[in-house]
Design a protein around this motif. Structure first.
Motif, PDB file in Angstrom:
ATOM      1  N   ASP A  72     -46.228  -8.054 -22.308  1.00 45.26           N
ATOM      2  CA  ASP A  72     -47.017  -7.286 -23.262  1.00 45.26           C
ATOM      3  C   ASP A  72     -46.850  -7.958 -24.618  1.00 45.26           C
ATOM      4  N   THR A  73     -47.220  -7.304 -25.693  1.00 47.61           N
ATOM      5  CA  THR A  73     -46.903  -7.800 -27.037  1.00 47.61           C
ATOM      6  C   THR A  73     -46.065  -6.723 -27.705  1.00 47.61           C
ATOM      7  N   ALA A  74     -45.466  -7.077 -28.820  1.00 46.79           N
ATOM      8  CA  ALA A  74     -44.664  -6.070 -29.527  1.00 46.79           C
ATOM      9  C   ALA A  74     -45.521  -4.822 -29.766  1.00 46.79           C
ATOM     10  N   GLU A  75     -46.749  -5.033 -30.214  1.00 41.97           N
ATOM     11  CA  GLU A  75     -47.622  -3.900 -30.555  1.00 41.97           C
ATOM     12  C   GLU A  75     -48.104  -3.146 -29.305  1.00 41.97           C
ATOM     13  N   SER A  76     -48.580  -3.897 -28.278  1.00 46.43           N
ATOM     14  CA  SER A  76     -49.099  -3.194 -27.083  1.00 46.43           C
ATOM     15  C   SER A  76     -47.960  -2.497 -26.327  1.00 46.43           C
ATOM     16  N   PRO A 116     -37.553 -10.203 -31.599  1.00 46.98           N
ATOM     17  CA  PRO A 116     -36.987  -9.275 -32.585  1.00 46.98           C
ATOM     18  C   PRO A 116     -37.992  -8.171 -32.973  1.00 46.98           C
ATOM     19  N   GLU A 117     -39.279  -8.526 -33.061  1.00 45.84           N
ATOM     20  CA  GLU A 117     -40.299  -7.519 -33.418  1.00 45.84           C
ATOM     21  C   GLU A 117     -40.352  -6.413 -32.360  1.00 45.84           C
ATOM     22  N   GLN A 118     -40.306  -6.816 -31.099  1.00 45.09           N
ATOM     23  CA  GLN A 118     -40.376  -5.812 -30.035  1.00 45.09           C
ATOM     24  C   GLN A 118     -39.126  -4.923 -30.027  1.00 45.09           C
ATOM     25  N   LEU A 119     -37.965  -5.527 -30.228  1.00 45.28           N
ATOM     26  CA  LEU A 119     -36.732  -4.724 -30.242  1.00 45.28           C
ATOM     27  C   LEU A 119     -36.752  -3.745 -31.419  1.00 45.28           C
ATOM     28  N   THR A 120     -37.329  -4.181 -32.535  1.00 49.08           N
ATOM     29  CA  THR A 120     -37.448  -3.290 -33.699  1.00 49.08           C
ATOM     30  C   THR A 120     -38.311  -2.075 -33.349  1.00 49.08           C
ATOM     31  N   LEU A 121     -39.444  -2.340 -32.674  1.00 50.80           N
ATOM     32  CA  LEU A 121     -40.351  -1.230 -32.330  1.00 50.80           C
ATOM     33  C   LEU A 121     -39.746  -0.335 -31.246  1.00 50.80           C
TER      34      LEU A 121
END
Ligand code: GUN
Ligand code: ZN
Length: 434
Positions: A176-180, A212-217
Motif C-alpha cells: 500500500d502507501t503510507a496514505e492508502s 517512517p511515514e507509514q509508521l508515523t501514521l
C-alpha cells in the motif's frame, strides 16, 4: 430478552493467576465433578456439582460429560489468516521464506471470493482446535479483514484483526502507501471496531516493510481511536535484526524503532521477540506491551528459543501464538507441547499450569480482555471447551495411568491436538462439534 440457561457437568479447570506470581497451587481452580452454568451467553455460575445442582431451577438442561475436561477457550495472540494455504512451506528461514512463499500466497487475497473462502476455512480451523479468540494478521488487502470479520460476526466470536500495512521492501503487487494504508485502516476501524465482539488492530507488518511515514501514521491511528490494538513482529531472526539496524541507523535498536513511532502500549502485541535483550524486555513491560511466544514457528523457521524466564523476570505480559503459516499447527495444545521443549532446551521447566495460563488467562491479559475471556469466572463470556479424555486410543490409555489433574493436564498438552477438542462454545453457543 428471555433468560436462556444451560448447565454443563464435567471435570472443570481454569487458570486464575500467573503461577510465576502466586505459585502453582494458587494459580488454578479445579472441580473434579464441577458444574458450569451458562446464562445468556455469559457464565452464570461455576462450582462443585454437588453444591450447585440442588439450587438449579427446575427445567434447566444439564449436559453431563463423565470423561471430559471443561476449560476456557484458548487464545491465540498471533496468527496470519492469509497464510492458511501455505503451512509447512519447505526449506527457508524468515526473509527468504517471506519472499519465496508468503508474499505470493498473500497476493491471492486481492480476490474477495478467495478471501471469503479462506476466512471460512480459517475460522472453522480455529474452532476445531479450541481457539475462541485470536489476534489475526490479514493481508494488505482490506477485503481479507472484511471477510474475516464478517465470518466471525456470524458466530458472535470475540476476535481481533487488522489489515497489514506495508509500503516498501515487498513486491509492488502487495504494497500500500503510507496514505492508502492509513485510509484503508481507518475505514475498517469505522466499520468493525467495537461491533459485537470484534476489535481492530493497527497492523504494520514489521519495521523493514514500512517507511517512517507509514509508521508515523500507524501511531497516529492509535491516538485517534480509543482501545485499538497494535500488532507487529519483532526480533525474530538475526538477519532481520541486522536489516532493521541498516534501515534505521539512527535508532538504538529494533524495539526503539517502534517506540519512536509511539507503537508501544497496553494493547500492543509484538510477535516472537526471540532475540530481545534485557533492556528491551524492561521497556516492553514498562509500557504494558505484550509479546506473543510462537514456539512452532520459531522452531520451523529456525529462528531460535524464546526466553520466557527473562520475560517473567520483567513481569512482561506473554501470550501464546501459533503464527500459522510460519507455525505448523492451529492447535494451542500442540503449541504448548513445543513450548515445553523450548524451555527444556534452556534448562528450564514449563509447568502444565503455567501452560494453561499462557493459553487462556495469560493470553487474555496480553490482550487486556481478562474481564471478558480467559477464565470461567461468573460474568465473563461463555467461551469454553470440552476436551475429550478418550480422543485417541493412546490418550485414553495414557490418561488411565494419570494420578493427578497436573499429570492429566500435561498429557493433554503433550498428546493432544484438534482431536482432543470435542466441543467448542462461544458466547454460550456451540460453534464446533468434533
Ligand atoms: N515477519 C514479517 N512478516 C512475517 C510473517 O508473515 N511471519 C513471520 N513469522 N514473521 C514475519
Ligand atoms: Zn507472524
Amino acid at each position: 430478552m428471555p433468560l436462556t440457561r444451560k448447565a454443563y457437568r464435567a471435570a472443570i479447570l481454569h487458570s486464575i493467576a500467573d503461577p510465576a506470581e502466586v505459585g502453582i497451587e494458587a494459580s488454578y481452580e479445579y472441580f473434579e465433578d464441577g458444574l458450569l452454568v451458562v446464562e445468556n451467553g455469559r457464565i452464570g455460575a461455576l462450582g462443585h456439582a454437588s453444591e450447585l445442582l440442588p439450587g438449579l431451577p427446575a427445567g434447566v438442561q444439564v449436559e453431563h460429560y463423565p470423561d471430559a475436561l471443561i476449560t476456557p477457550g484458548f487464545i491465540d495472540t498471533h496468527i496470519h489468516l492469509p497464510q492458511t494455504g501455505m503451512v509447512g512451506a519447505y526449506g527457508e528461514q524468515l526473509l527468504d521464506w517471506l519472499n519465496t512463499y508468503t508474499f505470493p500466497c498473500e497476493s491471492q487475497f486481492a480476490d474477495p471470493d478467495h478471501a471469503n473462502e479462506v476466512a471460512d476455512i480459517f475460522i472453522k480451523e480455529l474452532l476445531r482446535n479450541g481457539t475462541t479468540t485470536a489476534l489475526v494478521f490479514g493481508s494488505v488487502h482490506p477485503q481479507s479483514v472484511n471477510a474475516f470479520f464478517a465470518a466471525a460476526e456470524k458466530l458472535d466470536l470475540r476476535m481481533i484483526a487488522g489489515k497489514v500495512m506495508m509500503d516498501r521492501n515487498a513486491p509492488d503487487y502487495l504494497t500500500d502507501t503510507a496514505e492508502s494504508g492509513y485510509q484503508e485502516s481507518k475505514a475498517l476501524i469505522e466499520r468493525w471496531h467495537g461491533k459485537g465482539r470484534l476489535h481492530y488492530a493497527v497492523t504494520p507488518r514489521f519495521a523493514p516493510t514500512s517507511t517512517p511515514e507509514q509508521l508515523t501514521l500507524a501511531g497516529q491511528l492509535l491516538t485517534e481511536y480509543p482501545d485499538l490494538y497494535m500488532q507487529t513482529h519483532i526480533s525474530e531472526n538475526l538477519q532481520e535484526i541486522q536489516w532493521v539496524k541498516e534501515l534505521f541507523p539512527e535508532r538504538k535498536g529494533y524495539l526503539d524503532v517502534y517506540d519512536h513511532y509511539q507503537l508501544l502500549g497496553e494493547r500492543s502485541v509484538f510477535a516472537h521477540g526471540v532475540h530481545l535483550c534485557d533492556d528491551e524486555c524492561a521497556r516492553l513491560a514498562e509500557t504494558g506491551s505484550a509479546v506473543a511466544f510462537c514456539p512452532t514457528s520459531n522452531f520451523f523457521l529456525g529462528s531460535g528459543l524464546f526466553n520466557l524466564p527473562m520475560a517473567e523476570k520483567h513481569k512482561l505480559n506473554v501470550g501464546l501464538g501459533t503464527d500459522v503459516g510460519g507455525g505448523t499447527s492451529f492447535s494451542l495444545l500442540q503449541t504448548l507441547n513445543e513450548a515445553y521443549k523450548v524451555m527444556q532446551l534452556q534448562g528450564a521447566r514449563l509447568s502444565p499450569f503455567k501452560s494453561l495460563y499462557l493459553a487462556t488467562l495469560g493470553g487474555a491479559r496480553a490482550l487486556r480482555l481478562e474481564d471478558k475471556i480467559g477464565t470461567l469466572h461468573p460474568g465473563t463470556d461463555a467461551d469454553f471447551l470440552v476436551l475429550d479424555y478418550h480422543a485417541t486410543p493412546l490418550l485414553s490409555y495414557r490418561l488411565k495411568q494419570a494420578n493427578s489433574i497436573a499429570e492429566t493436564l500435561f498429557v493433554l498438552m503433550t498428546l493432544g491436538d484438534d482431536r482432543t477438542v470435542l466441543q467448542t462454545f462461544a458466547a454460550g453457543q456451540q460453534v464446533h462439534q468434533r
